[in-house]
Structures are given as C-alpha cells and as structure tokens.
Design a protein around this motif. Structure first.
Motif, short mmCIF file in Angstrom:
data_model
loop_
_atom_site.label_atom_id
_atom_site.label_comp_id
_atom_site.label_asym_id
_atom_site.label_seq_id
_atom_site.Cartn_x
_atom_site.Cartn_y
_atom_site.Cartn_z
N GLY A 232 0.84 -1.18 0.00
CA GLY A 232 0.00 0.00 0.00
C GLY A 232 0.87 1.23 0.00
O GLY A 232 2.11 1.15 -0.12
N PRO A 233 0.27 2.41 0.15
CA PRO A 233 1.05 3.65 0.10
C PRO A 233 2.23 3.68 1.07
O PRO A 233 3.32 4.13 0.72
CB PRO A 233 0.01 4.73 0.43
CG PRO A 233 -1.28 4.15 -0.03
CD PRO A 233 -1.18 2.68 0.26
N GLY A 234 2.01 3.21 2.32
CA GLY A 234 3.10 3.22 3.29
C GLY A 234 4.27 2.36 2.86
O GLY A 234 5.44 2.75 3.00
N GLY A 235 3.99 1.19 2.31
CA GLY A 235 5.06 0.32 1.82
C GLY A 235 5.81 0.94 0.66
O GLY A 235 7.03 0.80 0.54
N HIS A 236 5.07 1.64 -0.20
CA HIS A 236 5.72 2.29 -1.33
C HIS A 236 6.59 3.47 -0.89
O HIS A 236 7.57 3.80 -1.57
CB HIS A 236 4.67 2.73 -2.35
CG HIS A 236 4.26 1.64 -3.29
ND1 HIS A 236 4.90 1.40 -4.48
CD2 HIS A 236 3.28 0.71 -3.20
CE1 HIS A 236 4.32 0.37 -5.11
NE2 HIS A 236 3.34 -0.06 -4.33
N VAL A 237 6.26 4.11 0.22
CA VAL A 237 7.14 5.14 0.76
C VAL A 237 8.50 4.53 1.10
O VAL A 237 9.55 5.11 0.82
CB VAL A 237 6.51 5.81 2.00
CG1 VAL A 237 7.56 6.67 2.74
CG2 VAL A 237 5.32 6.67 1.62
N VAL A 238 8.48 3.34 1.71
CA VAL A 238 9.72 2.65 2.05
C VAL A 238 10.51 2.32 0.80
O VAL A 238 11.74 2.49 0.74
CB VAL A 238 9.43 1.38 2.87
CG1 VAL A 238 10.72 0.60 3.14
CG2 VAL A 238 8.74 1.72 4.18
N MET A 239 9.82 1.83 -0.25
CA MET A 239 10.50 1.53 -1.51
C MET A 239 11.12 2.78 -2.11
O MET A 239 12.28 2.77 -2.54
CB MET A 239 9.52 0.89 -2.49
CG MET A 239 9.04 -0.49 -2.12
SD MET A 239 7.95 -1.18 -3.39
CE MET A 239 9.07 -1.32 -4.79
N ALA A 240 10.34 3.85 -2.16
CA ALA A 240 10.84 5.10 -2.74
C ALA A 240 12.05 5.60 -1.96
O ALA A 240 13.05 6.04 -2.56
CB ALA A 240 9.73 6.16 -2.74
N ALA A 241 11.97 5.53 -0.65
CA ALA A 241 13.08 5.99 0.18
C ALA A 241 14.34 5.16 -0.09
O ALA A 241 15.45 5.71 -0.11
CB ALA A 241 12.71 5.91 1.66
N ALA A 242 14.18 3.86 -0.31
CA ALA A 242 15.34 3.01 -0.60
C ALA A 242 16.03 3.45 -1.88
O ALA A 242 17.27 3.51 -1.95
CB ALA A 242 14.91 1.55 -0.70
N VAL A 243 15.25 3.78 -2.90
CA VAL A 243 15.83 4.25 -4.15
C VAL A 243 16.48 5.62 -3.97
O VAL A 243 17.61 5.85 -4.41
CB VAL A 243 14.76 4.32 -5.26
CG1 VAL A 243 15.35 4.90 -6.55
CG2 VAL A 243 14.19 2.92 -5.53
#
Length: 355
Positions: A232-243
C-alpha cells in the motif's frame, strides 16, 4: 517559499511548516552526515523510465520518487515515465515478450536513467528453484545487455524485489516465499557490481518496517502489504526511500541556526534568512526566510492512508530524507510554544530548541 517567524518567551510563530524534533532526530543528533545536493544521482534534463511488474504499475513508489525530486529540486528539469506491467518477469509477460516490452515501453523514450524492479513473479511463489533462478539471472543479463547496447551512456538502477509479507501472516510453506525473494535478491547486487550499476534493496527495509509495525499495531500492519504482494502507500514510501537513498538524495530541506542573544544568524542551509529589528519584548526574535526547496509531501490522512502514518512512525524515512530544522541558542525562558501561521503546533523546551 517565504516564511516569517517571531520567537518569544512562551511563543514561537512561523509561517510554513516545521516539525518538533522526533525521537529519531534526538537519537541521531550530531551523528548525521549531511549530504550534498550536488551529489544527487539525477542530473539536469534526465529522463527516467521506471520499468517493472505490477508493483511498478501501481505508480506509487515511482510517483513518490518523482514528487521528491520536483519538491527538492524545483529549478531542475526531470522527466519520468512509468512502464510497469502486471505479471511481468525478466522474460516479459502480459505486455508481450521482453524484447517487445523493451522496444515499445523503454527505448522510444530515450531515457538517460532506467530503474528495473523485477523478481516478485520470477520466483513462482514457491520454494527456491534453481532452474527458475538461473532463468531469472540469464533474463536479467539480457535486459541489461539490451539497454546498454541500445542506450549508450544510460545509467541503470537495479531494485531487489520488494517483500512478500511473511511477517504479519503465517508463511505458506517452510521458510516462506520471501526467503525465495531474498535469494533472488542476492543476484541483484552481484549484477550491479558486474555491470557497474546502482542497486537499491527494497526488500530488507520493507521486512524491517513490517516487523516494527507488527509490534506497534498488529492489525494495521497487515494492511501495509494487504495481499502480501502489492504494498500500500506506506510500503511504497519505504520503496521510494530506498531508491532515493541509493541515489544519495539530500536529507535537508532547509536548516536555520540562530543566536538569539547576539541577534546573529549562525548558519543557514538551502535558505536565505533575514533577521528583523527586535520587538519591544526583549525575548523576541523575528526573521524571514526564503527556502530553495519544499519538503517531500507524504500523505498522513488517517482515513485514506492509515498504513502510511504507521510506517512513518516506525521508520526513519522522514529524518533520513525530509529534515527541516530550526536551532535557536541564547534563549532565556524555560519553554516556548511553536505556532505555524498562527496555529499552535507544540511546546518546546529551551534545551530542545538549542538542539
């Protein structure tokens, strides 16, 4: 972005947005190594294609990356293209074989940067299978060889497959499917090293966030990756932050350090500060500042994105990428109230403001 602030015993007023120091901020303190905006991975005029499967096709981590870049570098020009396709593997999928996908969905855009996020489907949702793994590595090589041949000078960032949720739910088989993804993920930095590419691990940060979230709120944590595959959006924040971290994204929006006793600007970063004449109240400091960037906007709407608030509460993504700080020394009162555009935000002690 113009802001006005008056600091008085018992009163702080500021136009704009400023957060009280978080627990993570306090813990990190002076240990943070400030990043230079000049070392950011993207360059003026870059065209970025996000390539991947249905997780990329969700257009969430990709949009969060784009939003960060536009907010933090408002004067630079970047172009972003979303080229995810549900069900994709390294050999292609519903959008056609891999060569069709690349020649239709990547090459025509003439990108200078390509990110690749594959692997979730390649493992077959079963225990590790050497034959499938060999196909994955071989297929990944074909993608890289094609891009590097057809797009001379292209810069490529490899993402590991994000987490399959075996944290908030019982694994479907011994070890769980995420163990398979971790094994596949080991090939990604190896390929990155071989080809000289940037690598972002999205799996480990998601697993860590799931574990901490599950401890904090077991019921809500299962919604971070609701179907165990698509964050969900929260998980995608983590993905974006990793990149963004792999791209050496600067953490500072702006920083202001003032000496109230001597009416002096000690330091300002990424902003222009102007001190005003002191008010009648001897405890008041007034100034304006014009920032060169905006904070990374993260939607905390508890009704629409409750998982995002939980993720931000249990990770360091904001302190790592979204620092907007004020430090004021030379104060005399014990406590101060922080107001933003006349709205009371929090009460801070003299010691907290000095930090």
């Amino acid at each position: 972005m113009r802001k006005w602030m008056a600091l008085a015993a018992g009163l702080v007023m500021m136009g704009g947005a400023l957060s009280a120091p978080s627990a993570v901020n306090a813990a990190e303190g002076g240990k943070r190594a400030e990043k230079s905006a000049g070392s950011f991975y993207l360059k003026e005029g870059d065209r970025v294609v996000f390539y991947g499967d249905s997780i990329t096709d969700q257009r969430l981590y990709t949009t969060y990356i784009e939003t960060y870049c536009r907010a933090r570098f408002p004067k630079k020009h970047f172009t972003f293209v979303h080229s995810g396709w549900g069900g994709d593997r390294v050999g292609g999928g519903g959008g056609g074989p891999i060569d069709v996908r690349l020649r239709r969905d990547v090459l025509p855009y003439k990108p200078t940067v390509v990110t690749i996020c594959l692997g979730m489907n390649d493992g077959g949702y079963r225990p590790f299978d050497q034959k499938l793994f060999d196909t994955y590595v071989q297929g990944f090589r074909h993608i890289l060889d094609t891009l590097l041949k057809e797009l001379p000078g292209v810069r490529i960032t490899l993402l590991t497959a994000p987490a399959y949720d075996d944290v908030t739910r019982t694994a479907g088989f011994l070890g769980g499917y995420n163990a398979t993804l971790i094994a596949y993920g080991e090939a990604v930095p190896a390929l990155g090293h071989e080809y000289g590419l940037v690598v972002a691990d999205t799996n480990a940060p998601l697993v860590a966030a799931l574990a901490r979230a599950h401890t904090a709120n077991a019921d809500l944590s299962s919604h971070i990756i609701n179907d165990r595959v698509h964050p969900g959006p929260g998980g995608h924040v983590v993905m974006a932050a990793a990149v963004l971290k792999a791209w050496n994204a600067p953490d500072v929006v702006s920083e202001i350090d003032l000496d109230a006793a001597n009416e002096k600007i000690v330091r300002s970063s990424n902003t222009h500060v102007t001190l005003q004449r002191p008010a009648t109240d001897s405890h008041t400091v007034t100034f304006t500042h014009l920032d060169n960037a905006l904070p990374w906007p993260l939607d905390r709407d508890p009704a629409g994105n409750p998982d995002t608030g939980l993720v931000l509460a249990v990770t360091d993504e904001e302190t790592a990428l979204n620092r907007f700080t004020l430090k004021v020394t030379g104060l005399t009162a014990a406590k101060y109230t922080l107001k933003v555009d006349g709205k009371e935000i929090t009460t801070l002690t003299k010691d907290e403001l000095e930090q």
